[in-house]
Design a protein around this motif. Structure first.
Motif, PDB file in Angstrom:
ATOM      1  N   TYR A  63       0.913  -1.353  -0.005  1.00  0.00           N
ATOM      2  CA  TYR A  63      -0.076   0.135   0.030  1.00  0.00           C
ATOM      3  C   TYR A  63       0.735   1.362  -0.112  1.00  0.00           C
ATOM      4  O   TYR A  63       0.504   2.080  -0.821  1.00  0.00           O
ATOM      5  N   TYR A  75       0.966   4.000  -2.822  1.00  0.00           N
ATOM      6  CA  TYR A  75       0.703   5.623  -2.559  1.00  0.00           C
ATOM      7  C   TYR A  75       2.042   6.364  -3.101  1.00  0.00           C
ATOM      8  O   TYR A  75       1.662   7.433  -3.526  1.00  0.00           O
ATOM      9  N   TYR A  80       1.744   9.383  -5.718  1.00  0.00           N
ATOM     10  CA  TYR A  80       2.012  10.793  -5.312  1.00  0.00           C
ATOM     11  C   TYR A  80       2.966  11.130  -6.417  1.00  0.00           C
ATOM     12  O   TYR A  80       2.956  12.431  -6.740  1.00  0.00           O
TER      13      TYR A  80
END
Length: 166
Positions: free
Chosen positions: A113, A117, A121
């Motif tokens: 995860y 992420y 980003y």
């Protein structure tokens, strides 16, 4: 433990996302001493990109920056081992308990995860940079048009020189 709880126990050290040995021992419901013994007995399974020991300076910096560390470990004479995602995966084969396997699955999901992420980003940052460039061009064009309009208005408002027929 929930995914968010595990994510709070993942730190970035030396450019790696890692978990501390005492946090892992707590998750695996074993003593930290036993976890370290199992690792030392199987040290060939843990190359430096799977696990490393913090230096005193790194440990002091981590203690200073992190409020959520247990009080008992802050003053330990030994610096902790830290495990990367691959090191955590290797721990399940060393500890050989059903709890270790169950917890490992949750930990690996937390690492995945975080990686997703981070990629999202980075992707977003690239897109914003691209949009920023496009908006810069648009802003320059608008400023040019505003200046041109202002110059035309000034020309119209200027007092005309010359003969005025009556």
């Amino acid at each position: 433990m929930q995914l968010q709880g595990i994510q709070r126990k993942i730190y970035e050290i030396r450019g790696h996302n890692v978990m501390l040995d005492f946090d892992l021992a707590k998750l695996y419901e074993t003593e930290n001493r036993k976890l370290k013994q199992a690792v030392k007995r199987n040290i060939e399974r843990f190359p430096s990109d799977f696990m490393f020991q913090l230096t005193r300076e790194e440990w002091k910096k981590l203690i200073t920056n992190c409020d959520n560390l247990p009080e008992g470990v802050k003053f330990s004479p030994a610096t902790p081992f830290v495990f990367t995602e691959q090191g955590v995966a290797m721990l399940s084969s060393v500890l050989r308990s059903s709890k270790a396997i169950e917890v490992n699955i949750q930990i690996v999901r937390a690492f995945v995860y975080l990686r997703q992420y981070a990629l999202t980003y980075k992707e977003l940052a690239v897109r914003l940079k691209d949009l920023e460039g496009k908006f810069s061009d648009v802003a320059q064009a608008i400023n040019y048009l505003l200046k041109k309009d202002q110059q035309e208005t000034e020309q119209k408002e200027r007092r005309k020189i010359g003969y005025k027929p009556e």
